[in-house]
Design an enzyme around this catalytic site. Sequence first.
Site, mmCIF file in Angstrom:
data_model
loop_
_atom_site.group_PDB
_atom_site.id
_atom_site.type_symbol
_atom_site.label_atom_id
_atom_site.label_comp_id
_atom_site.label_asym_id
_atom_site.label_seq_id
_atom_site.Cartn_x
_atom_site.Cartn_y
_atom_site.Cartn_z
ATOM 1 N N ARG A 135 0.931 -1.018 -0.194
ATOM 2 C CA ARG A 135 0.497 -0.363 -0.075
ATOM 3 C C ARG A 135 0.667 0.823 0.160
ATOM 4 O O ARG A 135 1.738 1.179 -0.061
ATOM 5 C CB ARG A 135 -0.814 0.250 1.589
ATOM 6 N N LYS A 160 -2.512 -2.424 7.729
ATOM 7 C CA LYS A 160 -3.472 -1.946 7.322
ATOM 8 C C LYS A 160 -4.103 -2.686 8.900
ATOM 9 O O LYS A 160 -3.829 -4.043 9.218
ATOM 10 C CB LYS A 160 -4.314 -2.056 6.519
ATOM 11 N N HIS A 226 -2.393 2.185 -5.976
ATOM 12 C CA HIS A 226 -3.438 1.286 -5.553
ATOM 13 C C HIS A 226 -3.621 0.431 -6.507
ATOM 14 O O HIS A 226 -3.573 -0.714 -6.581
ATOM 15 C CB HIS A 226 -4.845 1.591 -5.634
ATOM 16 N N ARG A 229 -0.819 -1.695 -6.982
ATOM 17 C CA ARG A 229 -1.341 -2.606 -5.969
ATOM 18 C C ARG A 229 -2.556 -4.103 -6.723
ATOM 19 O O ARG A 229 -2.474 -5.184 -7.040
ATOM 20 C CB ARG A 229 -1.355 -2.588 -4.287
ATOM 21 N N HIS A 252 -4.195 -8.821 3.566
ATOM 22 C CA HIS A 252 -5.460 -8.776 3.053
ATOM 23 C C HIS A 252 -6.108 -10.194 5.094
ATOM 24 O O HIS A 252 -5.594 -11.030 5.546
ATOM 25 C CB HIS A 252 -6.542 -9.318 2.396
ATOM 26 N N TYR A 261 -9.984 -10.542 -6.850
ATOM 27 C CA TYR A 261 -9.431 -11.133 -8.127
ATOM 28 C C TYR A 261 -9.341 -12.465 -8.734
ATOM 29 O O TYR A 261 -9.264 -11.844 -9.774
ATOM 30 C CB TYR A 261 -7.986 -10.695 -7.154
#
Length: 286
Positions: A135, A160, A226, A229, A252, A261
Amino acid sequence: MREKTLRSEVLEEFATYLELEGKSKNTIRMYTYFLSKFLEEGYSPTARDALRFLAKLRAKGYSIRSINLVVQALKAYFKFEGLNEEAERLRNPKIPKTLPKSLTEEEVKKLIEVIPKDKIRDRLIVLLLYGTGLRVSELCNLKIEDINFEKGFLTVRGGKGGKDRTIPIPQPLLTEIKNYLRRRTDDSPYLFVESRRKNKEKLSPKTVWRILKEYGRKAGIKVTPHQLRHSFATHMLERGIDIRIIQELLGHASLSTTQIYTRVTAKHLKEAVERANLLENLIGGE
C-alpha cells in the site's frame, strides 16, 4: 471559544482511544477529521443526527465508499462515548463490489521505461509498489532497517489493522534497492525521503501520487499506487500463484477480500480457453 476548546479535548481523547484500539495513524487521522466536521456543525452523538450528517455529505457528492468511512468513524466515536446502542443503530451503506482496474504487464513495462535513468528513487518506488503489492502508506513508512538484505525480505510494520507482515523481495529488486542506497547521502532512517526538502522528511503519499501521475502521463497511462497493487495481485494470480499466498502478501485479513481478483482474471481465463480451441476438430463443422 470554550466550545472550540472542548471539541479539541474530545478529538484528542478520541485519537488516544483509537490508538489504544490499535488503529493505524492514517485511520486515526481520517476518523478524527470526520468527527471534527460532525462536531463543528453542532450534531449530537445520536444515530438520528448521524444520518442527517451523512445525508448532507451525500448531497455534497461524497461517494458511497467515503460515506462508509464516515459511518465507521462515527460508530467508533459513539462507542468511545459509551453509546453502544447508538453505534449499533448506524448501518454501513452497501458498497457495490467493482472489479479492481489493473494495468497490463506491457503497460507496467511502458511506465518503467519512461522514467529517466537518473531518477533512481522514482524507478524504485514503481518497482516496489508493483513488485511487492505494498500500500502507498506502507511504502512511505518503510525504513531501511525493515529490509533484511541477507535473507531477501522486508517487514511491513503496522500495516492495515496494525499488523506486521513479511514480504519476500525478488533478487533483481534487492539489487535495485542496494544501488539506490549507495547513492543516498542523507542519514534518514526511511527508505524513501522527499527530494525537494532540505530536512529530508520521509516521502508522503501525496508525492507518490504526483510521481505516478507525471510518469503515467508520459506513458499515456492512468495509474495510481492502488492500481499497481491491484496489478501485482492480478498478475500473480494469472501466473498460477495460490490465492492464499497472495492474501498473505497483500496483508488481507479475510480471503474474501482477495477473492475479488479471481473475477478480474475471468477474461484472461476465457481468452486462454479460446486460444486453446480444444473442440475445434470435434464440433467445428456442425
